[in-house]
Motif scaffolding. Structure first.
Motif, mmCIF file in Angstrom:
data_model
loop_
_atom_site.group_PDB
_atom_site.id
_atom_site.type_symbol
_atom_site.label_atom_id
_atom_site.label_comp_id
_atom_site.label_asym_id
_atom_site.label_seq_id
_atom_site.Cartn_x
_atom_site.Cartn_y
_atom_site.Cartn_z
ATOM 1 N N PHE A 129 0.828 -1.199 0.000
ATOM 2 C CA PHE A 129 0.000 0.000 0.000
ATOM 3 C C PHE A 129 0.864 1.251 0.000
ATOM 4 C CE2 PHE A 129 -3.395 -2.841 0.794
ATOM 5 C CZ PHE A 129 -4.522 -2.181 0.349
ATOM 6 N N SER B 154 -8.687 6.747 0.405
ATOM 7 C CA SER B 154 -9.298 7.990 0.889
ATOM 8 C C SER B 154 -10.420 8.422 -0.042
ATOM 9 C CB SER B 154 -8.251 9.103 0.974
ATOM 10 O OG SER B 154 -7.146 8.682 1.716
ATOM 11 N N MET C 66 -3.135 4.507 -1.010
ATOM 12 C CA MET C 66 -3.758 5.193 0.126
ATOM 13 C C MET C 66 -4.657 6.324 -0.351
ATOM 14 S SD MET C 66 -1.086 5.257 3.218
ATOM 15 C CE MET C 66 0.567 5.098 2.657
ATOM 16 N N LEU D 117 -3.962 5.921 7.492
ATOM 17 C CA LEU D 117 -5.356 6.278 7.245
ATOM 18 C C LEU D 117 -6.112 6.490 8.542
ATOM 19 C CD1 LEU D 117 -6.257 4.057 4.234
ATOM 20 C CD2 LEU D 117 -6.233 6.526 4.336
ATOM 21 N N ILE E 194 -3.692 -0.627 7.172
ATOM 22 C CA ILE E 194 -2.922 0.314 6.355
ATOM 23 C C ILE E 194 -2.532 1.523 7.203
ATOM 24 C CG2 ILE E 194 -2.954 1.729 4.278
ATOM 25 C CD1 ILE E 194 -5.330 -0.148 3.433
#
Lengths: 358, 676
Positions: free
Chosen positions: B146, B155, B151, B274, B271
């Motif tokens: 990732f 989002s 990412m 985030l 991840i």
């Protein structure tokens, strides 16, 4: 006089003035140690490590609590501390390189003056730069082979501690493009591990706990440490990484990099401010001598614990912990920079990153 | 397999470490403390953990871990209380729970909503633990897969949930999200340090607005004010309907939704970078899209509670992966957690890449302590939910002053500035009008939360991508369009298309009647003026700091375009069109015995008094006057309630070592705590 003997004599003085200490008693009191960062940063970790130790050594064993006052890159908390006067010796403040740099650079938010504060303890760290294996192969103790390579670096911002590596790489003639906006050096290392960044650095503890594994696995190649200060103020190899060349050695071996002159002095001034005396504990202005002596003696006793080296390895490592006079000297070095060096850095920040400080 | 040869004995060792009476005792202690902190909105795990830190030094590692994990684990569970009962999002992890949890409470089904939420939470926590046990030894390559483009896409996927929650007029939802994003860009830009809609002469805004304040302002303030105006209990007719067993049954009927949302929670939690703020919205969006009859969403659909609650606790487990494997905290409380682990024992447990190799047993202990803490915490929460649900039957006029007290205190804790409370009031006003004119408040909040990640990841990904393209075109394309990015792109497009189709049936604000043209148009103009100002402000940033201006310019441009179209529509359409939705024209708010401004003035009065005499003195005066004048309570009741409120504040602030907002009086005279 060297830092070590200074510190030792300060300690001896503190011990000699024993009877006077008896007057300061913190029984039943609460000491507030204010940190101008959030609960989650390195300074929080640092203060939380020292708080219980300090509590054991202060007369009357007061509770030492760490309070957080984050905001405006720590200038909010520092401006607040500037307004504080001595009351009963129950207030302590902790600054870091991120508080020192805006002060050195005349940031408009700075309304504090280090000369007013009374340093009682200071600790430092070092740093190591490392490369990806492909570009690392071009490094031979000099950066000559790296001067025509484009490199990417995950950075927290050019005016913070990353100023030191960015300026070092610039002096070596390297072309390092910073990607700004990451939070914390751990994120920088992750970006490096993902292959998005191709050069990175960590402070000593971060290097040992994270990046050293990458080196062992062959996915990173160490380049240099920033070095450490010897007792005469010269930059020598970092005792934590004795096998790694210091930046000074690499600079001397690299074409076009000078280990004297304005650029070098500018780098050195900010290096000293950001690393060997990175975190400093202060008492507010107007603190009477007996309170100062009490704190100095307490930090001295913390340092003298037989298990100190072991328990502090994550916090202080192989670097000296300065107390009393030593801390004052470290603070002086961390907060003084010649006008030429300052002008050089301000110009460089403006030309390279469009950062204007006014 | 080599991996399992080391993993299995470590797992057994971990259980041997955990299953000791003393360890379990510490775990329960941590859970109880976590519950006590977690029920108060806005405080959460960070405050609790910093409270524990002084005791961590040199503590037996497994005991310290039990205490800390007990505390961290229950915060996402216990903050459900305020989300469901009061409509106050307890933390960023339970924002989506408010949407359907609070309407359920208003129907008198608080106990049902709470127990469904807790059961889902428990299940999510357990799924997270099982998943982690298997996954953590092989997680490294996945986490490293990732990168920034991935990412950014996650989002954007979170942002695409705006489509589902946009409300009946999609453009209004889009504009609300855009406004949220613009407000999220206020302050010093991460990349180049430019100021956006802020000035060093007024330093407060340079750090941007805190999520706690925006969350409380957008959801809590409007609901409190509205309920107070209607002068009744939260649950209509002050009666409690369904009990806690119904909630457990509801969960069982929706167990597959719970499984899916738990997995979403773990995966997004894994991840780093985030954090938790996207997870509950993605889970909510998923719950909506997989429900056949969507008409109840926003009005009290139990699936809207089960989905986000399953995911937000599973996320905590997932968040351990970057924390333990890479030494990178996924959230504020995880950052303290890392710092605290270094203080434990002889300090030889170092979180980071070496953790799995050197301390696999400790790693597994952490995972399963988390699961155990969830079980203990949930059972406690379900146990008390029936009793606590009775709060919803109390006449709201008796609750409101204490809620004002709590949210003002919570807002102040986010930055310890008086301006924090002012900001809460200002955002509260925005929230009140968004609610009144049926502009999607969830969309605004999603925009605000994701503004920073979207800006950061797009800038950074762009920079690295252009670097790759300079190397070779192929290299650049490989970087931007990785398989993960393409998969996320497809999911995003599908969810936007489906979401827009469904949005019309999901009325987060209920069926708002339309009124005259004037008020909605004035509100639109006010928003437009702010968007214009933000655009002009961003445009003034010099071009060499393109990274700091591009996102506000693009978002502001899109928002402005949406607003202009809305303006044209408003001018063309006749009165009574859904576009002119206005809660003051008819319905609960219009029929309320008290006016908006008069009610809001109480809160403003508390703030103004705080400015002069400090929080505690202002609060004492506020409570007495409010209870006497507004609630018409007799003197004994007034004094007892006031004393209780003050005592609660002092005990909480004292225990957590927090200060109260000082006023001018405190600057002039030195007063003892808690008055200082």
């Amino acid at each position: 006089m060297t830092i070590k003997t200074l510190a030792a004599s300060a300690a001896a003085l503190a011990l000699l003035s024993g009877p006077a200490l008896a007057e300061v008693d913190f029984s039943g009191k609460t000491i507030e140690w204010v940190i101008p960062f959030s609960e989650t940063g390195g300074s929080a970790k640092w203060a939380n490590f020292f708080a219980p130790l300090l509590s054991q050594e202060l007369p009357g064993n007061p509770t030492v609590v760490v309070k957080f006052m984050p905001g405006a890159g720590s200038t909010k908390g520092a401006n607040w501390f500037q307004e504080q006067e001595h009351k009963d010796g129950t207030m302590l403040f902790g600054s870091s390189g991120s508080t020192q740099f805006p002060y050195l650079l005349d940031d408009p938010r700075v309304r504090y003056d280090y000369n007013d504060w009374i340093p009682v303890m200071a600790t430092g760290t070092g740093g190591v730069a490392y490369l990806n294996p492909e570009d690392g192969a071009k490094f031979d103790g000099s950066a000559n082979g790296l001067q025509d390579v484009d490199l990417i670096f995950g950075s927290q911002g050019a005016t913070g501690l990353d100023l030191v590596p960015l300026l070092a790489w610039k002096l070596l003639g390297m072309n390092v493009e910073p990607v700004f906006g990451i939070k914390g050096r751990g994120d920088g290392r992750l970006m490096f591990e993902r292959g998005e960044a191709t050069i990175d650095y960590q402070t000593s503890s971060g290097y040992l706990s994270g990046a050293a594994d990458l080196v062992a696995a062959g996915t990173a190649v160490p380049m240099m440490s920033w070095g450490a200060l010897d007792e005469d103020g010269n930059i020598v190899r970092d005792p934590t990484f004795p096998d790694m060349p210091s930046f000074k050695e690499v600079c001397a071996a690299t074409d076009g990099c000078e280990t004297e002159g304005v650029a070098w002095e500018a780098w050195k001034a900010f290096f000293i401010s950001g690393y060997p005396s990175q975190k400093i504990a202060f008492l507010p202005k107007g603190s009477p001598q007996d309170v100062i002596d009490t704190y100095v003696a307490a930090f001295e006793a913390v340092r003298a614990r037989p298990d100190f080296a072991e328990i502090s390895s994550n916090e202080v490592g192989e670097y000296p912990m300065f107390v009393g006079e030593g801390a004052a000297k470290a603070t002086k070095e961390a907060t003084t920079v010649t006008p030429e060096a300052k002008a050089y850095v301000i110009d460089w920040l403006k030309d390279s990153y469009g950062v204007t400080i006014k | 397999m080599d991996l399992f040869a080391t993993a299995l004995p470590a797992l057994a060792d971990a259980w041997a470490l955990i299953l000791q009476p003393l360890v379990l005792g510490y775990l329960v202690l941590g859970v109880v403390m976590g519950l006590a902190v977690g029920v108060f909105p806005g405080l959460g795990g960070i405050a609790g953990l910093s409270l524990l830190l002084p005791f961590m030094f040199g503590m037996e590692p497994v005991l310290g871990l039990a205490l800390m994990i007990g505390m961290v684990a229950v915060v996402p569970t216990s903050d459900t209380f305020s989300s469901v009962l009061m409509g106050i999002p307890g933390s960023s992890a339970s924002q989506a729970t408010v949407l359907d949890g609070f309407p359920l409470a208003r129907k008198g089904q608080a106990a049902r909503a709470l127990s469904a939420a807790f059961t889902a939470s428990l299940f999510g926590g357990l799924v997270g633990a099982v998943f982690l046990t298997l996954f953590i030894v092989v997680a490294r390559p996945l986490v490293l897969a990732f990168g920034l483009p991935e990412m950014l896409m996650i989002s954007i996927l979170g942002l695409s949930m705006v489509a589902v929650l946009a409300g009946r007029v999609a453009l209004k939802g889009l504009a609300a999200a855009g406004l949220g994003m613009l407000i999220g860009t206020i302050g010093v830009a991460d990349a180049g340090g430019s100021l956006r809609m802020a000035s060093y002469d007024f330093p407060y805004l340079t750090d941007g607005l805190q999520l706690v304040i925006v969350g409380l302002g957008i959801f809590a303030v409007p609901e409190i004010v509205s309920l107070l105006r209607q002068d009744r209990s939260i649950a209509k007719d002050a009666a409690l309907g369904a009990g806690w067993m119904d909630g457990v049954r509801d969960w069982f009927a929706n167990k597959w939704l719970s499984v899916r949302c738990s997995l979403i929670g773990v995966v997004v939690g894994v991840i780093p970078g985030l954090g938790g703020s996207v997870v509950d919205w993605i889970a909510y969006g998923h719950a909506v899209q997989t429900t056949k009859d969507k008409s109840q969403f926003g009005k009290g659909e139990i699936r809207g509670v089960i989905g986000p609650e399953s995911s937000n606790n599973a996320k905590e487990g997932g968040g351990l992966v970057p924390t333990l494997l890479f030494g990178i905290p996924g959230s504020g409380s995880m950052a303290i957690f890392i710092g605290a682990i270094a203080l434990l024992g002889s300090g030889d447990i170092e979180v980071g890449p070496a953790m799995l190799r050197d301390n696999l047993d400790i790693t597994y202990s952490i995972v399963w302590l988390l699961a155990l803490a969830n079980v203990v915490g949930t059972l406690l929460c379900i146990g008390v939910s029936g009793g606590i649900a009775k709060l919803t039957t109390i006449r709201f006029t008796y609750l409101a002053p204490f809620l004002f007290m709590l949210i003002a205190f919570a807002a102040f804790q986010s930055g310890q500035n008086f301006e924090d409370i002012l900001a809460l009031f200002a955002i509260g006003l925005i929230g009140i009008f968004l609610r009144r004119f049926d502009w999607s408040r969830p969309a605004f909040l999603i925009g605000f939360v994701l503004s920073n990640p979207v800006e950061k990841f797009s800038n950074q990904a762009f920079q690295i991508a252009s670097f790759r393209f300079r190397k070779s075109f192929e290299d650049g394309m490989d970087y931007i369009f990785s398989p993960i990015v393409i998969a996320l792109l497809i999911i995003t497009v599908v969810s936007v298309v489906l979401g827009l189709r469904q949005a019309k049936t999901i009325m987060a604000e209920g069926d708002v009647q339309s009124g005259s043209k004037r008020a909605p148009i004035v509100f639109l103009m006010v928003i437009m003026a702010y968007v214009l100002a933000a655009l002009i402000n961003a445009n003034a940033i010099p071009d060499y700091n393109m990274t700091d201006k591009i996102v506000p310019l693009v978002i502001g441009g899109i928002t402005l375009a949406a607003l202009l179209i809305l303006l044209v529509q408003m001018i063309l359409r006749p009165e009574g069109d859904t576009i002119f939705a206005d809660k003051e024209s008819s319905g609960e708010d219009a029929d309320a015995p008290y006016g908006l401004w008069g009610t809001l003035a109480w809160f403003a009065g508390l703030i103004a008094a705080t400015y002069f005499v400090g929080f505690i003195l202002a609060l004492a005066g506020f409570l007495v006057i409010f209870l006497r004048v507004r609630a018409q309570a007799p003197w004994p009741k007034t004094l007892i309630l006031t004393a209780c409120g003050l005592a609660l504040m002092c005990v909480m602030a004292g225990a957590l070592n927090r200060d109260f907002p000082p006023g001018l009086l405190q600057h002039a005279v030195d007063l003892p705590w808690p008055l200082h």
